[in-house]
Motif scaffolding. Sequence first.
Motif, PDB file in Angstrom:
ATOM      1  N   UNK A 137     158.553 118.725 -49.804  1.00  0.00           N
ATOM      2  CA  UNK A 137     159.062 118.291 -51.095  1.00  0.00           C
ATOM      3  C   UNK A 137     158.155 118.587 -52.259  1.00  0.00           C
ATOM      4  N   UNK A 138     156.950 119.108 -51.999  1.00  0.00           N
ATOM      5  CA  UNK A 138     155.977 119.182 -53.080  1.00  0.00           C
ATOM      6  C   UNK A 138     155.592 120.550 -53.579  1.00  0.00           C
ATOM      7  N   UNK A 139     155.884 121.608 -52.862  1.00  0.00           N
ATOM      8  CA  UNK A 139     155.417 122.926 -53.272  1.00  0.00           C
ATOM      9  C   UNK A 139     156.345 123.539 -54.329  1.00  0.00           C
ATOM     10  N   UNK A 140     155.771 124.255 -55.324  1.00  0.00           N
ATOM     11  CA  UNK A 140     156.599 124.826 -56.402  1.00  0.00           C
ATOM     12  C   UNK A 140     157.093 126.233 -56.096  1.00  0.00           C
ATOM     13  N   UNK A 141     157.307 126.564 -54.812  1.00  0.00           N
ATOM     14  CA  UNK A 141     157.776 127.890 -54.448  1.00  0.00           C
ATOM     15  C   UNK A 141     159.249 128.042 -54.810  1.00  0.00           C
ATOM     16  N   UNK A 142     159.620 129.245 -55.201  1.00  0.00           N
ATOM     17  CA  UNK A 142     161.013 129.562 -55.501  1.00  0.00           C
ATOM     18  C   UNK A 142     161.473 130.681 -54.584  1.00  0.00           C
ATOM     19  N   UNK A 143     162.765 130.906 -54.562  1.00  0.00           N
ATOM     20  CA  UNK A 143     163.309 131.927 -53.696  1.00  0.00           C
ATOM     21  C   UNK A 143     163.204 133.326 -54.290  1.00  0.00           C
ATOM     22  N   UNK A 144     163.111 134.307 -53.413  1.00  0.00           N
ATOM     23  CA  UNK A 144     163.225 135.700 -53.832  1.00  0.00           C
ATOM     24  C   UNK A 144     164.555 135.888 -54.562  1.00  0.00           C
ATOM     25  N   UNK A 145     165.567 135.189 -54.063  1.00  0.00           N
ATOM     26  CA  UNK A 145     166.833 135.022 -54.778  1.00  0.00           C
ATOM     27  C   UNK A 145     167.053 133.525 -54.966  1.00  0.00           C
ATOM     28  N   UNK A 146     167.339 133.126 -56.193  1.00  0.00           N
ATOM     29  CA  UNK A 146     167.608 131.715 -56.485  1.00  0.00           C
ATOM     30  C   UNK A 146     169.096 131.448 -56.357  1.00  0.00           C
ATOM     31  N   UNK A 147     169.440 130.413 -55.589  1.00  0.00           N
ATOM     32  CA  UNK A 147     170.841 130.044 -55.395  1.00  0.00           C
ATOM     33  C   UNK A 147     171.103 128.732 -56.128  1.00  0.00           C
TER      34      UNK A 147
END
Length: 472
Positions: free
Chosen positions: A357-367
């Motif tokens: 719940x804590x990491x600010x990673x995003x997707x290669x593609x954002x859905x």
Amino acid sequence: MKSCTLFCLAVWTAGSAFAAEAQVYRTEARGEMREVAANFWSVLPQGNANTVDLDAAAPGHPFTGLGVSIPESSCYLLSRLPAEKRAEILRTVWTADGAGLSVARLQIGSSDYSMHAYTYDDVAGDTELDHFSIDPDRRYILPVVKEIQKINPDVTFFASPWSPPVWMKDNGNIAGGRMLDKYFGAYANYLVKYVQAYAKEGVSIAALTTQNEPEAEQSGMSPTCLWSGEQETAFIVNHLAPALKAAGLQTKPWLWDHNFDGTNRVWQALARKGVLERIGAVAWHPYVGQPEWIKPIHAKYPNLPMVMTEMGPHVDRYRRDLLWWGDLMLRTFNSGCGGFTSWCMVLDEHGQPNITGGFPCAGFVELDSVTGEAVPSEQFKAFRHVGRFVRRGADILKDFWKAGGSDWARRNDKRTTCAAFRNPDGSHVVVVACKPAEGDAFSPVQVQVKYKDRYLIVQALPGALTTVTISR
């Protein structure tokens, strides 16, 4: 006037008789890739331009492909989509019409981007691995993997564990703790069973890392495990490599799988007896350090492949913008890495789901979790400038950059990052990232590409990536 006309005609005539064709593609800041007009080839160089000299370039090391990780969280999100929408996203990632990716990283057991924490044998003390099963992967991961294979049958898969079974660790917890040496044999067999189980599903695992980020100490629910350098090399040399060979598998162990600041550890590992002969590559992450730190290792071991195995977008998508990714990617190639793999293939706009719940990673593609819209990340846009045009097995070239002699050219030299490739069919690809000038956000940089004694002038715009493709 007559002399100018004759001069221009001579330059154009030389270019018109020249067989090579060039296409130029550009993505500007917060924009989309578009093809732009290429200038005529000229027999005369531009004095104020820095030069990509493809005639003088030498083969450096092979390009092994761009990729992305396929964690359970991404597969879960994709499983909730209509089949047509899911296939559209996968085609956008895995074909040359989109990002052109050709490498996939799988998790061995759960990662922090899973729906729950698990390994493939959670029965304490089961050293014979009688309870080993990849069943947790059958719900979300394997269906997506098989769909990717249908879209792109040439994808190469490698895999990394975030934690061994908890009973193999000194703290009995999936988060944190250290690997216990007494379970090295059982763990080597565990990894062999994973490769064999995936092979039965039609998925060939080309390589394994011993541990994702072996010096990352985290608590909570995030699967992690500490390995010392001595443990890692002893495990590879005495257990993992022999077990893979005994099982008749071609899967190669990869060393390290952590940040650029681990160069000392890698140097020490490569100096240990038996390591170099048993590994297929050194794996890196760029969260700490700079790509240039690995150049001395590449110079010492030029035939040892090196790969970037993890880093993806930030939830603040412009914290790592197009230019940031382009610069990092090109410097990574020029420092000795043959490939670059992103982190999570698909996440929602909040970087979810993940079990911490804590990491600010995003997707290669954002859905988008509300509209279902799939939005390519800035990293996606940067990768597209290489993945669409550079084929696996291409040479990443060296000795191609020639700074111009004028003061203007020397100033502009500091604004550009460039990588050059020669494809197996003899075509060339040149990619340029351009930084804004100090106090001037709009001035372009003139870069000329020299090929077979002809020159093509390319406008590199600040904040943009530019790709030049040249046919034979």
